[in-house]
Design a protein around this motif. Sequence first.
Motif, short mmCIF file in Angstrom:
data_model
loop_
_atom_site.label_atom_id
_atom_site.label_comp_id
_atom_site.label_asym_id
_atom_site.label_seq_id
_atom_site.Cartn_x
_atom_site.Cartn_y
_atom_site.Cartn_z
N THR A 191 -11.59 2.01 21.08
CA THR A 191 -11.77 2.70 19.61
C THR A 191 -12.64 1.68 18.79
OG1 THR A 191 -9.76 0.80 19.01
CG2 THR A 191 -9.29 3.12 19.76
N GLY A 192 -13.14 0.59 19.18
CA GLY A 192 -14.05 -0.12 18.51
C GLY A 192 -13.68 -0.53 16.93
N ASN A 193 -12.34 -0.95 16.80
CA ASN A 193 -11.72 -1.41 15.59
C ASN A 193 -12.22 -2.73 15.32
OD1 ASN A 193 -10.27 1.26 15.35
ND2 ASN A 193 -8.69 0.28 16.54
N GLN A 194 -12.60 -2.85 13.98
CA GLN A 194 -13.05 -4.37 13.40
C GLN A 194 -12.52 -4.18 12.13
OE1 GLN A 194 -17.06 -4.49 13.67
NE2 GLN A 194 -17.31 -4.48 15.89
N GLY A 195 -12.34 -5.50 11.75
CA GLY A 195 -11.91 -5.80 10.31
C GLY A 195 -10.63 -5.37 9.90
N ILE A 196 -10.49 -4.34 9.05
CA ILE A 196 -9.03 -4.05 8.49
C ILE A 196 -8.53 -3.07 9.79
CG2 ILE A 196 -9.97 -1.94 7.47
CD1 ILE A 196 -7.84 -2.30 5.13
N ARG A 197 -9.56 -2.27 10.34
CA ARG A 197 -8.84 -1.43 11.38
C ARG A 197 -8.29 -2.04 12.48
NH1 ARG A 197 -10.87 1.81 7.90
NH2 ARG A 197 -8.73 1.46 7.19
N LEU A 198 -8.90 -3.17 12.51
CA LEU A 198 -8.26 -4.06 13.66
C LEU A 198 -6.91 -4.60 13.40
CD1 LEU A 198 -8.98 -5.41 16.49
CD2 LEU A 198 -9.76 -7.37 15.27
N LYS A 199 -6.83 -4.90 12.08
CA LYS A 199 -5.58 -5.46 11.50
C LYS A 199 -4.46 -4.04 11.62
CE LYS A 199 -3.23 -7.62 7.61
NZ LYS A 199 -3.62 -7.94 6.15
N GLU A 200 -4.81 -3.11 11.38
CA GLU A 200 -4.12 -2.02 11.32
C GLU A 200 -3.54 -1.73 12.70
OE1 GLU A 200 -6.04 0.35 7.52
OE2 GLU A 200 -6.47 1.13 9.52
N SER A 201 -4.51 -1.67 13.79
CA SER A 201 -4.06 -1.45 15.14
C SER A 201 -3.15 -2.39 15.46
CB SER A 201 -5.28 -1.52 15.72
OG SER A 201 -5.24 -1.23 17.42
N GLY A 202 -3.49 -4.04 15.30
CA GLY A 202 -2.58 -4.75 15.58
C GLY A 202 -0.98 -4.46 15.04
N ALA A 203 -0.67 -4.13 13.86
CA ALA A 203 0.60 -3.92 13.28
C ALA A 203 1.12 -2.53 13.95
CB ALA A 203 0.37 -3.60 11.78
N ILE A 204 0.37 -1.55 14.29
CA ILE A 204 0.66 -0.36 14.87
C ILE A 204 1.13 -0.61 16.41
CG2 ILE A 204 0.13 1.88 16.07
CD1 ILE A 204 -1.64 2.13 13.78
N ASN A 205 0.38 -1.49 17.05
CA ASN A 205 0.65 -1.83 18.50
C ASN A 205 2.09 -2.74 18.42
OD1 ASN A 205 -1.15 -0.25 19.49
ND2 ASN A 205 -2.81 -1.83 19.60
N LEU A 206 2.17 -3.69 17.65
CA LEU A 206 3.28 -4.35 17.55
C LEU A 206 4.63 -3.75 17.22
CD1 LEU A 206 4.53 -7.33 17.65
CD2 LEU A 206 4.00 -7.65 15.28
N SER A 207 4.59 -2.77 16.24
CA SER A 207 5.58 -1.91 16.29
C SER A 207 6.00 -1.06 17.37
CB SER A 207 5.66 -1.07 14.95
OG SER A 207 4.47 -0.37 15.16
N LEU A 208 5.08 -0.50 17.93
CA LEU A 208 5.47 0.29 19.06
C LEU A 208 5.92 -0.54 20.43
CD1 LEU A 208 2.18 2.69 19.10
CD2 LEU A 208 4.93 3.18 18.39
N PHE A 209 5.61 -1.95 20.49
CA PHE A 209 5.87 -2.91 21.31
C PHE A 209 7.52 -3.12 21.28
CE2 PHE A 209 6.60 -7.37 22.92
CZ PHE A 209 6.59 -6.90 24.30
N THR A 210 7.77 -3.41 19.86
CA THR A 210 9.03 -3.57 19.61
C THR A 210 9.97 -2.34 19.86
OG1 THR A 210 8.56 -4.97 17.72
CG2 THR A 210 10.70 -4.26 17.75
#
Length: 614
Positions: free
Chosen positions: A258-277
């Motif tokens: 996806t090429g996420n950086q900065g705030i997009r990378l933070k958003e992606s981390g929160a999304i993946n963490l919630s889906l992992f939970t």
Amino acid sequence: MAQRVPATEGGSKKTSRIRVVVRLRPYMDSQDEKGEGSCVRGLDSQNLEIINWRNATETVKYHFDAFHGEQRTQKEVFLSSVKPILPHVLSGQNASVFAYGPTGAGKTHTMLGSPEQPGVIPRAFCEVCKLVKAKEEEDDGWNYSIGMSYLEIYNEKVLDLLSPSSQDLPIREDKDKNILIPGLTYTPLSSFEDFDRHFIPASLNRTTASTKLNQRSSRSHAILLIKVVRTQCSLPHRQQTGKLYLVDLAGSEDNRRTGNQGIRLKESGAINLSLFTLSKVVDSLNAGGGVRVPYRDSKLTRLLQDSLGGSAHSVMITNIAPEYKYYFDSFSALNFAAKSKLIVNKPFVRETVTAPALQVKRAREDQVAGGSTAEPRKKRKIKTEQESSSPPARSHSPSELSVLERLVALEKLMLGCQEQVKHTHLKEVRDMQREIDSKAKLWSRPTGEASTSSQEPVFLNNPAPLLRKQATATKPKKQQAVVQPLQVSQLQPLQLAVVRKPSICAQKRKVSDQFEEPEGKENMYVKGWESELDTSMLEQSKNKILQVLNTGSLKDLKTLQLIGVKKAKLIMGWREIHGHFTKVEDLSQIEGMTEKRLSSFMKANILSHSAMGM
């Protein structure tokens, strides 16, 4: 007060398994660079297969409740998978529909759609309105009301889409185990036009952004809540609340693609963490055996607690993409969907009785009083006169009055026993003092007078006090006494004049020889209460206690004072080995039942039975 009414079907409690549906979106405008075609193929309406990444010549097959291919329309997906669970909402139960899958697989299109092809959310609300209208036309005795709330979970923050100025909202759980969000905007609705007027601006408030894989990628999880409340027109005015959760989850992302950086990378981390939970919650539910389910590890799983292993009729629409560049994302989504279809929910009806029970009871009493005879009227008249003459006080229920009367009777009994025991002990002390005085006077006489006066009564009612100086002055004469038995028998009472308490205990031992009194100052007056009770009442209380000891169950034995579970089991074991108790005092043979504990046991139980008898 809210209560849970189990949803029954055929006389037994109903369980609802999560219905898992897979939807394969069509190819996008641009084909794969290699032109390898689709990696997923549908076999029939319930089965599909995907290429095995370990061996390209093999495929992995999956079976689900429904499979919607590339040619399926929005209407067909809604009618076959979503519409069957909507009637449950009108009967006070919960239902949920959520879309899951990788980014760019078509989740938002499935849930929202477009003006030409509406998705699940507008079609579901339109269907709920039709069902409510049909119920109102039938005039089934219920009034219906509809409302909505709309929120998003962005970077683990709950934001109100109907009120964009609101901050992070907390998630709470009430006493009935219902998940709620204080401060969340709730908007009443009366038609689909009202819904369209509020929903479209709120959808524009949702956070979206562009990535390499999706031009309009959702950066948050969106949850739409539609609440249907129906109230009974007649008594007892029952109220049932059904909730419909429509969830559009954000897709899992591979940041390398996806090429996420900065705030997009933070958003992606929160999304993946919630889906992992979310995946951990599904694994824990499938494991069973009392394993902890980590609902509280993420706000998404906390809100979906009712949909996963809770009390809702749930449908999960798994969206996958046919391109090879989405292969591993689609493969992971299919594995997650296969695990999710094993989860079982237990729906129930949420019902609240709004009419106060006291008013209904008062109305029934008035109705009975209207058709009663003259005798109850006379009783009511006397009661009203007593109430008017007495000062205002807090009203007590019949059970409270009986308890108060017992406590007052027990208090009077204890006070009466204490006063009587006190008077008895004073009388004994006075008699003993007189006896010692008479014997001391007899001992102070000359030897000749003592021999001549031996025929006279020993105990004289002489009120002269005992003087210690005279007693010490006559000690030499005691050695010259002729009558030797008089010296031995009369010397012992003289020692009792110095220590009065042992003399009282010695006198009290003559009252009952059933068991030996335990030593200690606190047990000095244990037996005095028995002598002050009525003999018949005392024997009756002992017989009742003995009957419970011989024939009572474990529950009956625990009703006795100072008898717990352990002592009750010991009593039952002793009874099986040695037979029935012949008397209450046989309890001393039980392990741990000392004489002091036995005395306290008898006093507590006999006084309790006596108070109840009064």
